[in-house]
Structures are given as C-alpha cells and as structure tokens.
Write a protein that holds these residues in place. Structure first.
Motif, short mmCIF file in Angstrom:
data_model
loop_
_atom_site.label_atom_id
_atom_site.label_comp_id
_atom_site.label_asym_id
_atom_site.label_seq_id
_atom_site.Cartn_x
_atom_site.Cartn_y
_atom_site.Cartn_z
N ILE A 267 0.84 -1.21 0.00
CA ILE A 267 0.00 0.00 0.00
C ILE A 267 0.87 1.25 0.00
O ILE A 267 0.57 2.23 -0.69
N SER A 268 1.97 1.22 0.74
CA SER A 268 2.89 2.37 0.75
C SER A 268 3.46 2.61 -0.64
O SER A 268 3.61 3.76 -1.07
N GLY A 269 3.80 1.55 -1.34
CA GLY A 269 4.30 1.70 -2.70
C GLY A 269 3.27 2.32 -3.63
O GLY A 269 3.59 3.17 -4.45
N VAL A 270 2.01 1.91 -3.48
CA VAL A 270 0.95 2.47 -4.32
C VAL A 270 0.75 3.95 -3.99
O VAL A 270 0.60 4.79 -4.90
N VAL A 271 0.79 4.30 -2.71
CA VAL A 271 0.63 5.70 -2.31
C VAL A 271 1.78 6.54 -2.85
O VAL A 271 1.59 7.64 -3.36
N TYR A 272 3.01 6.01 -2.74
CA TYR A 272 4.19 6.73 -3.24
C TYR A 272 4.07 6.97 -4.74
O TYR A 272 4.33 8.07 -5.24
N ALA A 273 3.67 5.93 -5.47
CA ALA A 273 3.53 6.08 -6.92
C ALA A 273 2.43 7.09 -7.26
O ALA A 273 2.58 7.92 -8.17
N ARG B 172 1.40 9.66 -5.41
CA ARG B 172 1.87 11.02 -5.12
C ARG B 172 2.86 11.50 -6.16
O ARG B 172 2.86 12.67 -6.55
N THR B 173 3.72 10.60 -6.61
CA THR B 173 4.69 10.97 -7.65
C THR B 173 3.96 11.39 -8.93
O THR B 173 4.29 12.40 -9.54
N LEU B 174 2.97 10.59 -9.33
CA LEU B 174 2.21 10.96 -10.53
C LEU B 174 1.45 12.26 -10.32
O LEU B 174 1.35 13.08 -11.25
N SER B 175 0.92 12.47 -9.13
CA SER B 175 0.20 13.71 -8.85
C SER B 175 1.12 14.92 -8.99
O SER B 175 0.74 15.93 -9.57
N VAL B 176 2.33 14.80 -8.47
CA VAL B 176 3.28 15.91 -8.56
C VAL B 176 3.71 16.13 -10.01
O VAL B 176 3.80 17.25 -10.49
N LEU B 177 3.96 15.02 -10.71
CA LEU B 177 4.42 15.15 -12.10
C LEU B 177 3.34 15.72 -13.02
O LEU B 177 3.64 16.52 -13.91
N LEU B 178 2.11 15.31 -12.82
CA LEU B 178 1.07 15.67 -13.78
C LEU B 178 0.19 16.85 -13.36
O LEU B 178 -0.28 17.59 -14.21
N PHE B 179 -0.04 17.02 -12.06
CA PHE B 179 -1.05 18.00 -11.64
C PHE B 179 -0.53 19.10 -10.74
O PHE B 179 -1.32 19.91 -10.27
N ASP B 180 0.76 19.12 -10.45
CA ASP B 180 1.28 20.12 -9.52
C ASP B 180 1.76 21.34 -10.29
O ASP B 180 2.77 21.30 -10.99
N HIS B 181 1.01 22.44 -10.17
CA HIS B 181 1.38 23.69 -10.82
C HIS B 181 1.86 24.72 -9.79
O HIS B 181 2.07 25.87 -10.14
N GLU B 182 2.03 24.30 -8.57
CA GLU B 182 2.49 25.20 -7.52
C GLU B 182 3.91 25.69 -7.82
O GLU B 182 4.28 26.82 -7.49
N TYR B 183 4.71 24.85 -8.46
CA TYR B 183 6.09 25.20 -8.79
C TYR B 183 6.12 26.44 -9.67
O TYR B 183 6.93 27.35 -9.44
#
Length: 156
Positions: free
Chosen positions: A83-89, A91-102
């Motif tokens: 489950i931790s691996g799924v959560v990590y993956a 979050r990584t996809l969320s940051v890569l695809l949907f994070d415009h805060e940068y």
C-alpha cells in the motif's frame, strides 16, 4: 535382460517382515530384530544441528499458516509495504502531472527579485539626493581650526 534373471520381490505385508523372522503373530525375538536393524541399516540418532533445524522448520510451518499470529503479522507487513508503494507512486504521478504550484512559486520569486531591484535603485537615488543636498550645504570654512588655514583634505 538382467532384471529377468532376478527373482520377483515379495509384495504386501510379507515384504516388511525380515526373512529370518517367524511367520506367526508372535513378536520376533530381540536378536532377530537387532540383526534385521543392522542388516537394513537403521538410522542413527540425528545430530544436534539436524534436530534444531527440524524444530525450527516445524515451528515455522506451524506459525506460517493462515490464522496464526506470525502469519498475520507478516501478511500485514507485506500489505503495508504494498500500500505504501501504491501511495508513493500516486503522489509521484500527482506531482508530475497535476502540480502547478512550482510555476506559481517561480513567478513570485521573479516578481520579488524585480521588486528588490527597483527598491535598491530607489535607495541609491535617495542616497545620491541626500549627498547632493549635503554638498550644497557644505561649508569648508567650518572645518578649519580657528585662526588657521584650511587643510587640503577638507577642500572640495
């Protein structure tokens, strides 16, 4: 060819009884039993390491069945890692695809740098005006000692 010359092996319960033992239901005499064990090569007492290994294997086999406590703990740990691996993956996809805060932060940093440069230029201009107003009021005669000539370092 070689197998055809050998006599057939006995089948059933008679195969387990030694050849020297009587065929009655009585217990065989101890000498006959001992000689049968020696002839058949009875297993010697297992060594300490083999007994310890057997006990560890038995304990592991008993505790690694569904429903046992150790099995449940190991299953829970494995599920937690998965489950931790799924959560990590995720979050990584969320940051890569949907994070415009940068992009927002970079824009704010650029704006701050422009504002800082403008403020420094304003301070330099004010300092220059202050120095020019001070120079306008400069009176070299006020810097000399009374009744003495003006020193060269005070000349403008």
């Amino acid at each position: 060819r070689l197998g055809s010359r050998l006599p057939p092996l006995p089948c059933g319960d008679s195969a387990r009884t030694p050849l020297l033992a009587p065929s009655s239901d009585e217990d065989p005499p101890p000498v006959a039993e001992m000689s049968a064990k020696q002839i058949e090569g009875a297993a010697a007492k297992p060594s300490l390491f083999s007994r310890v290994g057997t006990s560890i294997a038995t304990t592991a086999r008993n505790n690694l069945r569904p429903g046992a406590g150790l099995y449940s703990l190991c299953f829970g740990a494995a599920a937690g890692v998965a489950i931790s691996g799924v959560v990590y993956a995720g979050r990584t996809l969320s940051v890569l695809l949907f994070d415009h805060e940068y992009y927002k932060l970079q824009s704010r940093k650029r704006y701050y740098e422009k504002q800082l440069l403008f403020t420094r230029e304003q301070e330099e201009t004010q300092q220059a005006h202050y120095l020019s107003s001070m120079a306008a009021e400069y009176d070299p005669a006020a810097c000399r000692m009374p009744f003495k000539a003006l020193d060269a370092k005070y000349r403008f």
